[in-house]
Design an enzyme around this catalytic site. Sequence first.
Site, PDB file in Angstrom:
ATOM      1  N   HIS A  70      -5.367 -39.212  26.768  1.00 21.69           N
ATOM      2  CA  HIS A  70      -5.049 -37.822  27.096  1.00 21.69           C
ATOM      3  C   HIS A  70      -6.122 -37.277  28.039  1.00 21.69           C
ATOM      4  O   HIS A  70      -6.904 -36.399  27.700  1.00 21.69           O
ATOM      5  CB  HIS A  70      -4.953 -36.987  25.809  1.00 21.69           C
ATOM      6  N   GLU A 265     -10.389 -16.638  25.125  1.00 24.48           N
ATOM      7  CA  GLU A 265      -9.709 -17.463  26.145  1.00 24.48           C
ATOM      8  C   GLU A 265      -8.672 -16.593  26.829  1.00 24.48           C
ATOM      9  O   GLU A 265      -8.008 -15.781  26.178  1.00 24.48           O
ATOM     10  CB  GLU A 265      -9.001 -18.647  25.489  1.00 24.48           C
ATOM     11  N   GLU A 410      -6.676 -21.063  33.096  1.00 29.98           N
ATOM     12  CA  GLU A 410      -7.227 -20.938  31.741  1.00 29.98           C
ATOM     13  C   GLU A 410      -8.746 -20.818  31.842  1.00 29.98           C
ATOM     14  O   GLU A 410      -9.391 -21.610  32.536  1.00 29.98           O
ATOM     15  CB  GLU A 410      -6.834 -22.150  30.902  1.00 29.98           C
ATOM     16  N   ARG A 412     -12.357 -20.309  29.605  1.00 32.55           N
ATOM     17  CA  ARG A 412     -13.088 -20.288  28.320  1.00 32.55           C
ATOM     18  C   ARG A 412     -14.586 -20.282  28.625  1.00 32.55           C
ATOM     19  O   ARG A 412     -15.003 -20.629  29.735  1.00 32.55           O
ATOM     20  CB  ARG A 412     -12.734 -21.521  27.483  1.00 32.55           C
TER      21      ARG A 412
HETATM   22  C1  LIG Z   1      -3.444 -31.271  26.850  1.00 31.89           C
HETATM   23  C2  LIG Z   1      -4.937 -31.520  26.884  1.00 31.89           C
HETATM   24  C3  LIG Z   1      -5.778 -30.535  26.443  1.00 31.89           C
HETATM   25  C4  LIG Z   1      -7.175 -30.763  26.465  1.00 31.89           C
HETATM   26  N1  LIG Z   1      -7.981 -29.789  25.990  1.00 31.89           N
HETATM   27  C5  LIG Z   1      -9.308 -29.973  25.994  1.00 31.89           C
HETATM   28  C6  LIG Z   1     -10.178 -29.001  25.457  1.00 31.89           C
HETATM   29  O1  LIG Z   1      -9.755 -27.985  24.907  1.00 31.89           O
HETATM   30  N2  LIG Z   1     -11.511 -29.221  25.559  1.00 31.89           N
HETATM   31  C7  LIG Z   1     -12.008 -30.362  26.111  1.00 31.89           C
HETATM   32  O2  LIG Z   1     -13.218 -30.513  26.182  1.00 31.89           O
HETATM   33  N3  LIG Z   1     -11.213 -31.313  26.607  1.00 31.89           N
HETATM   34  C8  LIG Z   1      -9.884 -31.149  26.560  1.00 31.89           C
HETATM   35  N4  LIG Z   1      -9.076 -32.124  27.060  1.00 31.89           N
HETATM   36  C9  LIG Z   1      -9.677 -33.307  27.687  1.00 31.89           C
HETATM   37  C10 LIG Z   1     -10.020 -34.381  26.666  1.00 31.89           C
HETATM   38  O3  LIG Z   1     -11.071 -33.933  25.833  1.00 31.89           O
HETATM   39  C11 LIG Z   1     -10.502 -35.657  27.367  1.00 31.89           C
HETATM   40  O4  LIG Z   1      -9.591 -36.060  28.326  1.00 31.89           O
HETATM   41  C12 LIG Z   1     -10.811 -36.781  26.388  1.00 31.89           C
HETATM   42  O5  LIG Z   1     -11.591 -37.752  27.034  1.00 31.89           O
HETATM   43  C13 LIG Z   1      -9.521 -37.432  25.909  1.00 31.89           C
HETATM   44  O6  LIG Z   1      -9.745 -38.212  24.768  1.00 31.89           O
HETATM   45  P1  LIG Z   1      -8.850 -39.518  24.562  1.00 31.89           P
HETATM   46  O7  LIG Z   1      -8.991 -39.978  23.170  1.00 31.89           O
HETATM   47  O8  LIG Z   1      -7.477 -39.273  25.045  1.00 31.89           O
HETATM   48  O9  LIG Z   1      -9.621 -40.528  25.512  1.00 31.89           O
HETATM   49  P2  LIG Z   1      -9.069 -41.534  26.627  1.00 31.89           P
HETATM   50  O10 LIG Z   1      -8.305 -40.757  27.654  1.00 31.89           O
HETATM   51  O11 LIG Z   1      -8.398 -42.667  25.991  1.00 31.89           O
HETATM   52  O12 LIG Z   1     -10.438 -41.975  27.274  1.00 31.89           O
HETATM   53  C14 LIG Z   1     -11.184 -41.093  28.068  1.00 31.89           C
HETATM   54  C15 LIG Z   1     -12.505 -41.748  28.417  1.00 31.89           C
HETATM   55  O13 LIG Z   1     -13.259 -41.915  27.232  1.00 31.89           O
HETATM   56  C16 LIG Z   1     -13.645 -43.273  27.087  1.00 31.89           C
HETATM   57  N5  LIG Z   1     -13.704 -43.590  25.663  1.00 31.89           N
HETATM   58  C17 LIG Z   1     -12.755 -43.382  24.726  1.00 31.89           C
HETATM   59  N6  LIG Z   1     -13.200 -43.827  23.536  1.00 31.89           N
HETATM   60  C18 LIG Z   1     -14.442 -44.323  23.732  1.00 31.89           C
HETATM   61  C19 LIG Z   1     -15.414 -44.943  22.912  1.00 31.89           C
HETATM   62  N7  LIG Z   1     -15.185 -45.180  21.626  1.00 31.89           N
HETATM   63  N8  LIG Z   1     -16.578 -45.333  23.458  1.00 31.89           N
HETATM   64  C20 LIG Z   1     -16.823 -45.133  24.760  1.00 31.89           C
HETATM   65  N9  LIG Z   1     -15.935 -44.573  25.601  1.00 31.89           N
HETATM   66  C21 LIG Z   1     -14.771 -44.164  25.085  1.00 31.89           C
HETATM   67  C22 LIG Z   1     -12.571 -44.039  27.815  1.00 31.89           C
HETATM   68  O14 LIG Z   1     -12.996 -45.324  28.190  1.00 31.89           O
HETATM   69  C23 LIG Z   1     -12.358 -43.149  29.008  1.00 31.89           C
HETATM   70  O15 LIG Z   1     -13.363 -43.345  29.944  1.00 31.89           O
HETATM   71  C24 LIG Z   1      -7.696 -31.966  26.989  1.00 31.89           C
HETATM   72  C25 LIG Z   1      -6.831 -32.953  27.415  1.00 31.89           C
HETATM   73  C26 LIG Z   1      -5.466 -32.749  27.355  1.00 31.89           C
HETATM   74  C27 LIG Z   1      -4.541 -33.813  27.837  1.00 31.89           C
END
Ligand SMILES: Cc1cc2nc3c(=O)[nH]c(=O)nc-3n(C[C@H](O)[C@H](O)[C@H](O)COP(=O)(O)OP(=O)(O)OC[C@H]3O[C@@H](n4cnc5c(N)ncnc54)[C@H](O)[C@@H]3O)c2cc1C
Length: 602
Positions: A70, A265, A410, A412
């Site tokens: 995500h 927000e 948005e 914050r």
């Molecule tokens: C609809 C939506 C709303 C969001 N709202 C917010 C918000 O309110 N606040 C905010 O801060 N962010 C927000 N985000 C962004 C989100 O926090 C980041 O995109 C986050 O990295 C996604 O986590 P994921 O599990 O999907 O990681 P992935 O997309 O699977 O990975 C993202 C990155 O993290 C790395 N990674 C994942 N797990 C590990 C691990 N165990 N060790 C090392 N690296 C790792 C991956 O290799 C990659 O580089 C939002 C995203 C979406 C889609």
Amino acid sequence: MADSGGGGCPEPPNFPASIAVFKQAYRNWSGEISIDAIWTATAATPQDVVTLANWAHTNGWRIRARGMAHNWSPIGVDPDATCDTPMLLVDTTTNLTAVSVDTVASPPTVTAQTGIDLLSLHTALQGAGLGLTNCPAPGALSLGGALTVNGHGTSVPAVGEQLVQGHTFGSLSNLLRSVTAVVWDPEQQAYALRTFQRSDPEMGALCVHLGRAFLIEVTLQVGANARLRCNSYRSQSAADLFAAPGSGSTAKTFADFLDESGRVETILYPFTDNPWLKVWSVTPDKPFWSREVSEPYNYPFSDNIPVEVSNILSQIVGGNAAITPAFGATMALVTDAGLTGTLSWDLWGWSKDVQLYIKPTTLRVAECGFAVSCSRADLQRVLSEFHQQYLSMQQAYRDRGEYPMNGPVEIRVTGMDRPEDCLMPGAQVPLLSAARPWPSRPDWDCVVFFNILSVPGTPLAPTYYAELEAWFYANYASYAGVRVEWSKGWAYTDAGAYTNDETLQVRIPAAFTAGMPVDADFRAAVDMLDRLDPFRIFSTRFLDRLMPRSADLNADGIVESGDLSNLLLDWGSPAGPADLNTDGSVNGGDIGDMMLRWGERA
Ligand SMILES: Cc1cc2nc3c(=O)[nH]c(=O)nc-3n(C[C@H](O)[C@H](O)[C@H](O)COP(=O)(O)OP(=O)(O)OC[C@H]3O[C@@H](n4cnc5c(N)ncnc54)[C@H](O)[C@@H]3O)c2cc1C
């Protein structure tokens, strides 16, 4: 070894027999990175990740931790990767999900494997009377993914508010007390598990590492849970909320709301006057008029797109961009009706239930992310200047018949990642956090996060974002500091996000270097990560570009031979048609597919 892909790419060579490997599609949040098949394995244990790291090192492959995908930015997977690319995704979310809470420790702590989702983490904390002050809005993010990019919510101290022990007004990364990661062990000449305490120098780089490390388990400090009230307003105009300081307006401004409650927000739909303003306040007892909630996700109208909205979107997607203002107005009406229909104007409950409000079915849009550090005294100025610029660009594009932005803005605000919030002597500063304090500007005590959303592939969106990004860097240079929000869109040119060489090589490093000690600047962080992973098995071509090795830099601190063109994004093909629900609504993921098809045509 299973091969679910049915032919095509050769299997990873010499793969450990004890671990299954298969081909799987990869799609990021907005679908702008969409890859039919990538070699993927599921880590059953921490030791599996060690085995895979050593296999990757020996065989010239790379490893990418996969959380929920995500994410927007290509820090996880290069957009042009295929199953021919020597890169293995390692899923953490299936098995690396253990969690335990220590309520006896002072402050209390939670130890969790990084594949756990944030909703499960919150639930475990709530069960022990604990909670978070500042957390991302979705529950469906992995903890590892959120820590990679300094995941944050919205909170600063209200006037007179004291930080409760164990909490932070900074990002989730600032709660870290220790991490166990897979790193290179020079003695063993192999990758191995190693635990770092927050006071260890390496933690400066590991707290926010952008995917240049693989974290297995972390311990976060936490504090007492709080009851929060969340009031929604649609009656305050953007003109008042974002009024210039000293403008003489007597209406309440964004800064006034922030002073009162510390947690605000705004979501402003395009071409509308009044945003959806959310104000959270710490409220121990249920106010008479509030509706008590005991589950998160209390705005279902924003998670499932109603038929009125999908109809207009279909028309926009069909090429009628001039109805974008009607789209904004409809989103505002849907918000009003939704808040009323679900009795959600005034909610009260435990922190998780009012802070988590985004489900994966919400609209899958693209967005930019900029983080402006400033002093609270300048916050209203930062907001008002942005709002004026936003309005003037909206009008200028409209005058030309152009509508590059069709989603909301948005906003914050968080506090800084002050290491002293982490109650461990010698706690390191998260070097690459967008909320990292600026030593030369101790008065910069908050960060304004700006996200502007648009349908993926909307014509001229990259041009708009590039113009706005240039404005951010130029406008705030004299009194605030601009960084990017790692998970989102940045470094724009007309060709798209992540393509602006100057931003990648100069502006971003400078925002973590200017006024910082040389042993704690951007380059120091990159060097630390290189020492922990000297073979860069935890990297991508994009990360190599963003965080080049010191040895590859010229005297100006940039990579001369770099050619960004091979990183230009080869956006993937969209999936099938949108599915109507039985009530005629469409869920956000499906709308995303429609929008991508539009983007392809444009
Ligand atoms: C609809 C939506 C709303 C969001 N709202 C917010 C918000 O309110 N606040 C905010 O801060 N962010 C927000 N985000 C962004 C989100 O926090 C980041 O995109 C986050 O990295 C996604 O986590 P994921 O599990 O999907 O990681 P992935 O997309 O699977 O990975 C993202 C990155 O993290 C790395 N990674 C994942 N797990 C590990 C691990 N165990 N060790 C090392 N690296 C790792 C991956 O290799 C990659 O580089 C939002 C995203 C979406 C889609």
